[in-house]
Design a protein around this motif. Structure first.
Motif, PDB file in Angstrom:
ATOM      1  N   ALA A 298      -0.570  -0.162 -11.004  1.00  0.00           N
ATOM      2  CA  ALA A 298      -1.784  -0.582 -10.436  1.00  0.00           C
ATOM      3  C   ALA A 298      -1.939  -2.240 -10.851  1.00  0.00           C
TER       4      ALA A 298
ATOM      5  N   VAL B  97       0.893  -1.191   0.239  1.00  0.00           N
ATOM      6  CA  VAL B  97      -0.081   0.123  -0.049  1.00  0.00           C
ATOM      7  C   VAL B  97       1.070   1.259  -0.025  1.00  0.00           C
TER       8      VAL B  97
ATOM      9  N   ILE C  85       1.733   1.816  -3.604  1.00  0.00           N
ATOM     10  CA  ILE C  85       0.538   2.568  -4.460  1.00  0.00           C
ATOM     11  C   ILE C  85       0.323   3.790  -3.977  1.00  0.00           C
TER      12      ILE C  85
ATOM     13  N   ILE D 286      -9.658  -5.950  -0.976  1.00  0.00           N
ATOM     14  CA  ILE D 286      -9.057  -6.098   0.165  1.00  0.00           C
ATOM     15  C   ILE D 286     -10.122  -6.306   1.510  1.00  0.00           C
ATOM     16  N   VAL D 287     -10.918  -5.104   1.374  1.00  0.00           N
ATOM     17  CA  VAL D 287     -11.939  -5.178   2.352  1.00  0.00           C
ATOM     18  C   VAL D 287     -12.835  -6.282   2.350  1.00  0.00           C
TER      19      VAL D 287
ATOM     20  N   ALA E  92     -13.226  -1.601   8.575  1.00  0.00           N
ATOM     21  CA  ALA E  92     -14.349  -2.170   7.992  1.00  0.00           C
ATOM     22  C   ALA E  92     -15.109  -3.287   8.680  1.00  0.00           C
TER      23      ALA E  92
ATOM     24  N   LEU F  72       1.174   4.439 -14.271  1.00  0.00           N
ATOM     25  CA  LEU F  72       0.212   4.412 -13.205  1.00  0.00           C
ATOM     26  C   LEU F  72      -0.496   3.036 -13.311  1.00  0.00           C
TER      27      LEU F  72
ATOM     28  N   ASP G 145     -16.729   4.488 -11.642  1.00  0.00           N
ATOM     29  CA  ASP G 145     -15.261   4.347 -10.621  1.00  0.00           C
ATOM     30  C   ASP G 145     -14.775   2.957 -11.138  1.00  0.00           C
ATOM     31  N   VAL G 146     -13.427   2.705 -11.482  1.00  0.00           N
ATOM     32  CA  VAL G 146     -12.997   1.184 -11.457  1.00  0.00           C
ATOM     33  C   VAL G 146     -12.013   0.925 -10.492  1.00  0.00           C
TER      34      VAL G 146
ATOM     35  N   LEU H 244       0.164   8.197 -16.790  1.00  0.00           N
ATOM     36  CA  LEU H 244      -0.943   7.152 -16.838  1.00  0.00           C
ATOM     37  C   LEU H 244      -0.276   5.749 -17.028  1.00  0.00           C
TER      38      LEU H 244
ATOM     39  N   GLU I  94     -11.890   3.576   7.618  1.00  0.00           N
ATOM     40  CA  GLU I  94     -10.761   4.059   7.075  1.00  0.00           C
ATOM     41  C   GLU I  94      -9.940   2.963   6.247  1.00  0.00           C
TER      42      GLU I  94
ATOM     43  N   GLY J  75      -0.204  12.383  -8.996  1.00  0.00           N
ATOM     44  CA  GLY J  75      -1.108  13.631  -8.570  1.00  0.00           C
ATOM     45  C   GLY J  75      -0.143  14.754  -8.757  1.00  0.00           C
TER      46      GLY J  75
HETATM   47 CO1  B1M Z   1      -6.723   6.222  -9.967  1.00  0.00          CO
HETATM   48  N1  B1M Z   1      -6.834   8.154  -9.115  1.00  0.00           N
HETATM   49  N2  B1M Z   1      -7.363   7.162 -11.634  1.00  0.00           N
HETATM   50  N3  B1M Z   1      -6.267   4.619 -10.964  1.00  0.00           N
HETATM   51  N4  B1M Z   1      -5.518   5.771  -8.656  1.00  0.00           N
HETATM   52  C1  B1M Z   1      -6.426   7.968  -7.819  1.00  0.00           C
HETATM   53  C2  B1M Z   1      -7.669   7.732  -6.869  1.00  0.00           C
HETATM   54  C3  B1M Z   1      -5.903   9.677  -7.619  1.00  0.00           C
HETATM   55  C4  B1M Z   1      -6.160  10.023  -6.190  1.00  0.00           C
HETATM   56  C5  B1M Z   1      -4.637   9.680  -8.042  1.00  0.00           C
HETATM   57  C6  B1M Z   1      -4.061  10.935  -7.954  1.00  0.00           C
HETATM   58  O1  B1M Z   1      -4.269  12.046  -8.725  1.00  0.00           O
HETATM   59  N5  B1M Z   1      -3.294  11.502  -6.848  1.00  0.00           N
HETATM   60  C7  B1M Z   1      -6.915  10.378  -8.638  1.00  0.00           C
HETATM   61  C8  B1M Z   1      -8.246  10.831  -8.004  1.00  0.00           C
HETATM   62  C9  B1M Z   1      -8.278  12.232  -7.783  1.00  0.00           C
HETATM   63  C10 B1M Z   1      -9.763  12.773  -7.386  1.00  0.00           C
HETATM   64  O2  B1M Z   1     -10.637  12.233  -7.312  1.00  0.00           O
HETATM   65  N6  B1M Z   1      -9.702  13.934  -6.847  1.00  0.00           N
HETATM   66  C11 B1M Z   1      -6.908   9.276  -9.719  1.00  0.00           C
HETATM   67  C12 B1M Z   1      -7.418   9.571 -11.182  1.00  0.00           C
HETATM   68  C13 B1M Z   1      -7.422  11.015 -11.347  1.00  0.00           C
HETATM   69  C14 B1M Z   1      -7.627   8.478 -12.035  1.00  0.00           C
HETATM   70  C15 B1M Z   1      -8.200   8.648 -13.379  1.00  0.00           C
HETATM   71  C16 B1M Z   1      -9.322   9.665 -13.682  1.00  0.00           C
HETATM   72  C17 B1M Z   1      -6.977   8.826 -14.242  1.00  0.00           C
HETATM   73  C18 B1M Z   1      -6.990   8.881 -15.694  1.00  0.00           C
HETATM   74  O3  B1M Z   1      -7.560   8.195 -16.413  1.00  0.00           O
HETATM   75  N7  B1M Z   1      -6.492  10.316 -15.917  1.00  0.00           N
HETATM   76  C19 B1M Z   1      -8.613   7.211 -13.450  1.00  0.00           C
HETATM   77  C20 B1M Z   1     -10.231   7.113 -13.261  1.00  0.00           C
HETATM   78  C21 B1M Z   1     -10.748   5.793 -13.882  1.00  0.00           C
HETATM   79  C22 B1M Z   1     -12.293   5.661 -13.231  1.00  0.00           C
HETATM   80  O4  B1M Z   1     -12.342   4.994 -12.117  1.00  0.00           O
HETATM   81  N8  B1M Z   1     -13.151   5.934 -14.055  1.00  0.00           N
HETATM   82  C23 B1M Z   1      -7.726   6.358 -12.692  1.00  0.00           C
HETATM   83  C24 B1M Z   1      -7.346   5.107 -13.068  1.00  0.00           C
HETATM   84  C25 B1M Z   1      -6.699   4.319 -11.985  1.00  0.00           C
HETATM   85  C26 B1M Z   1      -6.189   2.883 -12.510  1.00  0.00           C
HETATM   86  C27 B1M Z   1      -7.176   2.131 -13.156  1.00  0.00           C
HETATM   87  C28 B1M Z   1      -4.789   2.960 -13.251  1.00  0.00           C
HETATM   88  C29 B1M Z   1      -5.806   2.395 -11.145  1.00  0.00           C
HETATM   89  C30 B1M Z   1      -7.040   1.601 -10.501  1.00  0.00           C
HETATM   90  C31 B1M Z   1      -6.887   0.245 -10.425  1.00  0.00           C
HETATM   91  C32 B1M Z   1      -7.837  -0.725  -9.897  1.00  0.00           C
HETATM   92  O5  B1M Z   1      -8.094  -0.290  -8.778  1.00  0.00           O
HETATM   93  N9  B1M Z   1      -7.957  -2.106  -9.994  1.00  0.00           N
HETATM   94  C33 B1M Z   1      -5.601   3.449 -10.279  1.00  0.00           C
HETATM   95  C34 B1M Z   1      -4.941   3.595  -9.017  1.00  0.00           C
HETATM   96  C35 B1M Z   1      -4.397   2.311  -8.562  1.00  0.00           C
HETATM   97  C36 B1M Z   1      -4.931   4.995  -8.279  1.00  0.00           C
HETATM   98  C37 B1M Z   1      -4.295   5.194  -6.912  1.00  0.00           C
HETATM   99  C38 B1M Z   1      -2.646   5.336  -7.270  1.00  0.00           C
HETATM  100  C39 B1M Z   1      -4.271   4.002  -5.843  1.00  0.00           C
HETATM  101  C40 B1M Z   1      -5.724   3.530  -5.446  1.00  0.00           C
HETATM  102  C41 B1M Z   1      -5.332   2.316  -4.404  1.00  0.00           C
HETATM  103  O6  B1M Z   1      -5.658   1.207  -4.933  1.00  0.00           O
HETATM  104  N10 B1M Z   1      -4.986   2.407  -3.305  1.00  0.00           N
HETATM  105  C42 B1M Z   1      -4.994   6.427  -6.182  1.00  0.00           C
HETATM  106  C43 B1M Z   1      -4.237   7.306  -5.461  1.00  0.00           C
HETATM  107  C44 B1M Z   1      -4.254   7.104  -3.990  1.00  0.00           C
HETATM  108  O7  B1M Z   1      -5.556   6.732  -3.550  1.00  0.00           O
HETATM  109  N11 B1M Z   1      -3.424   7.296  -3.130  1.00  0.00           N
HETATM  110  C45 B1M Z   1      -5.579   6.928  -7.594  1.00  0.00           C
HETATM  111  C46 B1M Z   1      -4.710   1.155  -2.283  1.00  0.00           C
HETATM  112  C47 B1M Z   1      -5.916   0.810  -1.914  1.00  0.00           C
HETATM  113  C48 B1M Z   1      -5.595  -0.407  -0.682  1.00  0.00           C
HETATM  114  O8  B1M Z   1      -6.414   1.777  -0.803  1.00  0.00           O
HETATM  115  O9  B1M Z   1      -8.531   2.096  -2.402  1.00  0.00           O
HETATM  116  O10 B1M Z   1      -8.119   3.709  -0.568  1.00  0.00           O
HETATM  117  P1  B1M Z   1      -7.919   2.212  -0.852  1.00  0.00           P
HETATM  118  O11 B1M Z   1      -8.674   1.520   0.008  1.00  0.00           O
HETATM  119  C49 B1M Z   1      -8.578   1.341   1.499  1.00  0.00           C
HETATM  120  C50 B1M Z   1      -9.306   2.303   2.076  1.00  0.00           C
HETATM  121  O12 B1M Z   1      -9.765   3.446   1.482  1.00  0.00           O
HETATM  122  C51 B1M Z   1     -10.560   1.438   2.501  1.00  0.00           C
HETATM  123  O13 B1M Z   1      -9.913   0.260   2.849  1.00  0.00           O
HETATM  124  C52 B1M Z   1      -8.971   0.051   1.839  1.00  0.00           C
HETATM  125  C53 B1M Z   1      -7.888  -1.007   2.287  1.00  0.00           C
HETATM  126  O14 B1M Z   1      -7.202  -0.644   3.474  1.00  0.00           O
HETATM  127  N12 B1M Z   1     -11.808   1.169   1.958  1.00  0.00           N
HETATM  128  C54 B1M Z   1     -12.957   0.944   2.345  1.00  0.00           C
HETATM  129  C55 B1M Z   1     -12.034   1.165   0.299  1.00  0.00           C
HETATM  130  N13 B1M Z   1     -13.048   0.913   0.100  1.00  0.00           N
HETATM  131  C56 B1M Z   1     -13.758   0.866   1.287  1.00  0.00           C
HETATM  132  C57 B1M Z   1     -15.265   0.482   1.251  1.00  0.00           C
HETATM  133  C58 B1M Z   1     -15.722   0.434   2.775  1.00  0.00           C
HETATM  134  C59 B1M Z   1     -14.478   0.525   3.813  1.00  0.00           C
HETATM  135  C60 B1M Z   1     -13.208   0.830   3.656  1.00  0.00           C
HETATM  136  O15 B1M Z   1     -16.930  -0.108   3.229  1.00  0.00           O
HETATM  137  C61 B1M Z   1     -17.726  -0.479   2.228  1.00  0.00           C
END
Ligand code: B1M
Length: 214
Positions: A68, A44, A47, A109-110, A203, A64, A101-102, A61, A198, A55
Motif C-alpha cells: 500500500a 492497479v 494492488i 485517483i478520482v 467518475a 499489505l 475507512d482509511v 498485513l 466503477e 484475502g
Molecule cells: Co485494505 N482491505 N484493509 N488496506 N485493502 C481491502 C479493501 C480488502 C478487500 C482486502 C481483502 O481482504 N481482499 C479488505 C476488505 C474486506 C471487506 O470489507 N469485505 C480489506 C481489509 C480487511 C482491511 C483491514 C481491515 C485489514 C486489517 O487491518 N486487518 C484494514 C482496514 C483499515 C480501515 O480502513 N479501517 C485495511 C487496511 C489497508 C491498508 C491501510 C494497508 C491499505 C490502504 C492504504 C490506503 O488506501 N492509503 C489497504 C489496501 C491497499 C487494500 C487493497 C489491497 C487495495 C485497495 C486499493 O487501493 N485499490 C484492498 C483490496 C482490493 O480492493 N482489491 C483492500 C486500488 C484502487 C485504485 O482501487 O480503491 O477500488 P479502488 O478505487 C477505484 C474504484 O473503486 C473507484 O475508482 C478508483 C480508481 O479507479 N472509486 C470511486 C473509488 N472511490 C470512488 C469514489 C467515486 C467514484 C469512484 O465517487 C465519489
C-alpha cells in the motif's frame, strides 16, 4: 515496450518495493506513457493481486502495508502528472473516504482525474464523518458530494449520508456519487445515491452527467 513496463509495475507493488515502483513510474513517464495508463494497466493490477493474496490468507498485513505504501507513493507521483486538458469550472465536488475507512488510493485517483477535467474539488481525505461532509459541502457550495468506501462495514455511511441529506432537506441541493471496490450500481440505487462510478474515468463522466441534469 509498454507491456513489459506494465508487468514490471505490477511486480513492484506485489513485492512492496516503493523505490522500484517509483523508478518504473518515472521510466514510463519518460517513455511518454499516459500516467493514467500506468496506474490502470500497471500498478492497479498489482494492488488488486495483493488484495486477493491477502484475502485468501497467502499474504499478511505487514506485506499489505508495504504494498500500500508503494502504491501511495507511486500514485502520488503519477497523479501529479495527469495533465489538465479541460477548461476549469465544470462544477464543485466535495469528496472523502467515509468514516472508519482509511482506504484512499482510489479516491485520490478520482480526485486527480476530476481536477484534470476542470472540476473544483475539495478533498476532505479519509475517515470523514457524514456530518462533516455535509457541513463542508455547504460551505464550499458544492454541486456534488462524492464518497468512497472500501470496506463492506463502512459502506453504510453512504446510506447514512442519503438519510441525513433527506432529513435536513438538502437532498435536492447536492447530487451524490458513490464508489469504492465493494460498491455497485445496485447499492447506489438501493440507497438513493444519484450516481455510481466503477472507476475514476467513469467518475468524471458521471459527474458531468449529474451537472447537466442539475
Ligand atoms: Co485494505 N482491505 N484493509 N488496506 N485493502 C481491502 C479493501 C480488502 C478487500 C482486502 C481483502 O481482504 N481482499 C479488505 C476488505 C474486506 C471487506 O470489507 N469485505 C480489506 C481489509 C480487511 C482491511 C483491514 C481491515 C485489514 C486489517 O487491518 N486487518 C484494514 C482496514 C483499515 C480501515 O480502513 N479501517 C485495511 C487496511 C489497508 C491498508 C491501510 C494497508 C491499505 C490502504 C492504504 C490506503 O488506501 N492509503 C489497504 C489496501 C491497499 C487494500 C487493497 C489491497 C487495495 C485497495 C486499493 O487501493 N485499490 C484492498 C483490496 C482490493 O480492493 N482489491 C483492500 C486500488 C484502487 C485504485 O482501487 O480503491 O477500488 P479502488 O478505487 C477505484 C474504484 O473503486 C473507484 O475508482 C478508483 C480508481 O479507479 N472509486 C470511486 C473509488 N472511490 C470512488 C469514489 C467515486 C467514484 C469512484 O465517487 C465519489
Amino acid at each position: 515496450m509498454s507491456a513489459g513496463i506494465y508487468e514490471s509495475a505490477t511486480e513492484t507493488i506485489v513485492t512492496g518495493n516503493a523505490a522500484a515502483a517509483l523508478e518504473v513510474a518515472r521510466r514510463g513517464l519518460a517513455e511518454g506513457i499516459d500516467p493514467l495508463d500506468l496506474i490502470k494497466k500497471g500498478f492497479v493490477p498489482g494492488i488488486n493481486k495483493v488484495g486477493d493474496l491477502f484475502g485468501s490468507g497467502r499474504l499478511f498485513l505487514p506485506e499489505l502495508v508495504l504494498s500500500a505504501a508503494a502504491m501511495e507513493q507511486v500514485t502520488g507521483l503519477l497523479n501529479e502528472s495527469i495533465s489538465s486538458e479541460q477548461e476549469q469550472n465544470q462544477g464543485r465536488v466535495v469528496i472523502a473516504t467515509v468514516e472508519g475507512d482509511v482506504h484512499d488510493i482510489g479516491k485520490t485517483i478520482v480526485v486527480s482525474l476530476l481536477k484534470a477535467n476542470g472540476f473544483d474539488v475539495l478533498d476532505l481525505g479519509r475517515d470523514v464523518a457524514v456530518g462533516r461532509l455535509i457541513e463542508e459541502a455547504d460551505k464550499f457550495n458544492a454541486n456534488i458530494i462524492g464518497t468512497s468506501a472500501l470496506l463492506t462495514t463502512t459502506m453504510g455511511a453512504q446510506k447514512q449520508l442519503e438519510e441525513e441529506l433527506a432529513k435536513s432537506g438538502l437532498k435536492g441541493r447536492f447530487k451524490t456519487m458513490v464508489g469504492g471496490a465493494p460498491v455497485t450500481q445496485r447499492w447506489a440505487t438501493r440507497i438513493g445515491a444519484d450516481a455510481f462510478a466503477e472507476d475514476a474515468g467513469e467518475a468524471v463522466t458521471r459527474a458531468k452527467a449529474l451537472l447537466d441534469m442539475a
